[in-house]
Design a protein around this motif. Structure first.
Motif, short mmCIF file in Angstrom:
data_model
loop_
_atom_site.label_atom_id
_atom_site.label_comp_id
_atom_site.label_asym_id
_atom_site.label_seq_id
_atom_site.Cartn_x
_atom_site.Cartn_y
_atom_site.Cartn_z
N LEU A 1 1.90 -5.64 0.84
CA LEU A 1 0.59 -6.10 0.40
C LEU A 1 0.21 -5.49 -0.95
O LEU A 1 0.43 -4.30 -1.20
CB LEU A 1 -0.48 -5.74 1.43
N VAL A 2 -0.39 -6.31 -1.80
CA VAL A 2 -0.96 -5.88 -3.07
C VAL A 2 -2.40 -6.33 -3.09
O VAL A 2 -2.68 -7.54 -3.02
CB VAL A 2 -0.18 -6.48 -4.27
N ASP A 3 -3.29 -5.36 -3.14
CA ASP A 3 -4.74 -5.66 -3.06
C ASP A 3 -5.05 -6.49 -1.82
O ASP A 3 -5.88 -7.41 -1.84
CB ASP A 3 -5.20 -6.41 -4.31
N LYS B 1 -3.17 -8.60 -0.25
CA LYS B 1 -2.55 -9.92 -0.17
C LYS B 1 -1.02 -9.79 -0.17
O LYS B 1 -0.46 -8.89 -0.78
CB LYS B 1 -3.00 -10.79 -1.34
N GLU B 2 -0.37 -10.72 0.52
CA GLU B 2 1.08 -10.75 0.56
C GLU B 2 1.65 -11.13 -0.81
O GLU B 2 1.03 -11.90 -1.56
CB GLU B 2 1.57 -11.75 1.60
N VAL B 3 2.80 -10.57 -1.13
CA VAL B 3 3.48 -10.91 -2.39
C VAL B 3 4.42 -12.07 -2.09
O VAL B 3 5.46 -11.90 -1.46
CB VAL B 3 4.26 -9.71 -2.95
N THR B 4 4.05 -13.25 -2.53
CA THR B 4 4.81 -14.47 -2.21
C THR B 4 5.11 -15.28 -3.47
O THR B 4 4.43 -15.13 -4.50
CB THR B 4 4.04 -15.36 -1.22
N VAL B 5 6.11 -16.13 -3.36
CA VAL B 5 6.46 -17.06 -4.45
C VAL B 5 6.84 -18.39 -3.80
O VAL B 5 7.51 -18.42 -2.77
CB VAL B 5 7.66 -16.55 -5.29
N LEU C 1 9.11 -17.72 -0.62
CA LEU C 1 9.60 -16.34 -0.53
C LEU C 1 8.45 -15.39 -0.24
O LEU C 1 7.37 -15.51 -0.84
CB LEU C 1 10.27 -15.94 -1.85
N VAL C 2 8.64 -14.46 0.69
CA VAL C 2 7.68 -13.39 0.93
C VAL C 2 8.44 -12.06 0.93
O VAL C 2 9.53 -11.95 1.50
CB VAL C 2 6.92 -13.59 2.26
N TRP C 3 7.87 -11.07 0.24
CA TRP C 3 8.52 -9.76 0.17
C TRP C 3 8.02 -8.89 1.31
O TRP C 3 6.82 -8.69 1.50
CB TRP C 3 8.23 -9.09 -1.18
N MET C 4 8.97 -8.33 2.07
CA MET C 4 8.66 -7.53 3.25
C MET C 4 8.88 -6.04 2.98
O MET C 4 9.79 -5.64 2.23
CB MET C 4 9.57 -7.96 4.41
N VAL D 1 8.55 -12.73 -9.27
CA VAL D 1 7.14 -12.35 -9.32
C VAL D 1 7.05 -10.95 -9.93
O VAL D 1 7.94 -10.12 -9.76
CB VAL D 1 6.51 -12.37 -7.90
N THR D 2 5.96 -10.70 -10.65
CA THR D 2 5.75 -9.40 -11.30
C THR D 2 4.59 -8.66 -10.64
O THR D 2 3.51 -9.22 -10.45
CB THR D 2 5.47 -9.57 -12.80
N VAL D 3 4.83 -7.38 -10.33
CA VAL D 3 3.83 -6.54 -9.67
C VAL D 3 3.65 -5.28 -10.50
O VAL D 3 4.62 -4.72 -11.02
CB VAL D 3 4.26 -6.17 -8.24
N ASP D 4 2.42 -4.81 -10.63
CA ASP D 4 2.16 -3.56 -11.35
C ASP D 4 2.71 -2.38 -10.55
O ASP D 4 2.52 -2.30 -9.33
CB ASP D 4 0.65 -3.38 -11.56
N ALA D 5 3.36 -1.46 -11.24
CA ALA D 5 4.00 -0.32 -10.57
C ALA D 5 2.99 0.58 -9.86
O ALA D 5 3.35 1.32 -8.94
CB ALA D 5 4.78 0.51 -11.59
N LYS D 6 1.72 0.51 -10.23
CA LYS D 6 0.72 1.37 -9.61
C LYS D 6 0.55 1.07 -8.12
O LYS D 6 0.00 1.90 -7.38
CB LYS D 6 -0.63 1.20 -10.32
#
Length: 282
Positions: free
Chosen positions: A53-55, A57-61, A41-44, A78-83
């Motif tokens: 992208l987060v830092d 990098k792609e957000v993938t699972v 999985l990749v979030w678009m 997957v968990t991502v910081d709201a910032k």
């Protein structure tokens, strides 16, 4: 074939302030029972059409599983910081399923609502109404009840929030100190409605206060993160007025005049009697 259902924090839309839990339930059909597969999985980012992208990098699972049934489902989370969300963002889950590193199914539709979630910026707003003893002004006598009614909007129902209030001295623009400490009030609550009112009250002995204006400054937090505030030193709604007690009226002026006249009169009387006594003695 693959169908999906994406959610953020268990909903299709949320305005989180700390953690953003992105979940996609991948529903598959016609897999071979007992075989091992891998779901990716990749979030678009729907706005750009590119991976979110987060830092950098792609957000993938990725998740490997054995098909126990021909048709089933698998959850990817997957968990991502709201910032990392600096604005309202629509994310779309793109999925692929592999067997022996060979792509056997995919679901990549940037316009599919089932694959889409919305991560919004917190838009909570505060408006307040400050009072002293239930009014906008009071005389500095005995104890005073300082109350601030905090009206909030756009909170998430069921979440826990904390409101902190500090009373400011308008003349100095600094925090009001009582026994050397800022006069503050704090309350934590769980929202039953997205819009509502919280009352913050405190009782202060008049001896700790002076004549002038006090202004209520409020800040709202969700899990320690500030999401809204109302801090305007010139806002009349946030302001109360404290007055010195009036001195009682007296008749001291007229009494003093009467006393002086009495003294003058008695002096004249003494002089007259003394004069008559001298004449008789002659």
């Amino acid at each position: 074939t693959v169908e999906t259902e994406a959610k953020v924090n268990g909903e299709k839309e949320d305005a989180p302030t700390d953690k953003v839990v992105l979940t996609d339930v991948v529903k598959y059909k016609n897999l071979i029972v007992g075989k091992t597969y891998k779901a990716k999985l990749v979030w678009m980012d729907k706005e750009t059409g590119k991976p979110f992208l987060v830092d950098g990098k792609e957000v993938t699972v990725e998740k490997e599983f054995v098909a126990e049934q021909e048709n089933g489902e698998i959850e990817l989370s997957v968990t991502v910081d709201a910032k990392h969300f600096e604005k309202d963002t629509q994310l779309v889950a793109f999925e692929e399923v592999y067997k022996d590193n060979v792509l056997v199914a995919a679901h990549k539709d940037i316009n599919d609502e089932n694959q889409t979630v919305r991560v919004n910026q917190p838009k909570s707003k505060l408006k307040t109404e400050a009072k002293v003893n239930g009014k906008k002004e009071a005389v500095l006598e005995q104890s005073l009840t300082l109350t601030d009614y905090v009206h909030y909007t756009n909170l998430v129902v069921g979440k826990e929030y904390t409101v902190k209030l500090v009373w400011m001295d308008k003349a100095t623009g600094k925090e009001l100190l009582v026994n050397g400490k800022p006069l503050t009030v704090e309350k934590t609550f769980v929202t039953e409605k997205s819009n509502g009112t919280i009352e913050l009250s405190t009782v202060v002995e008049a001896k700790y206060l002076t004549q002038g204006k006090l202004v209520a400054f409020e800040t709202m937090y969700e899990k320690g993160r500030e999401i809204a505030s109302h801090r305007d030193i010139n806002d009349a709604d946030q302001t109360i007025l404290l007055k010195k007690p009036r001195l009682p009226k007296t008749n001291i002026g007229s009494n003093l005049t009467a006393y002086v006249n009495m003294l003058l009169g008695s002096g004249a009387l003494v002089a007259l009697l003394d004069s008559k006594r001298r004449k008789r003695s002659k």
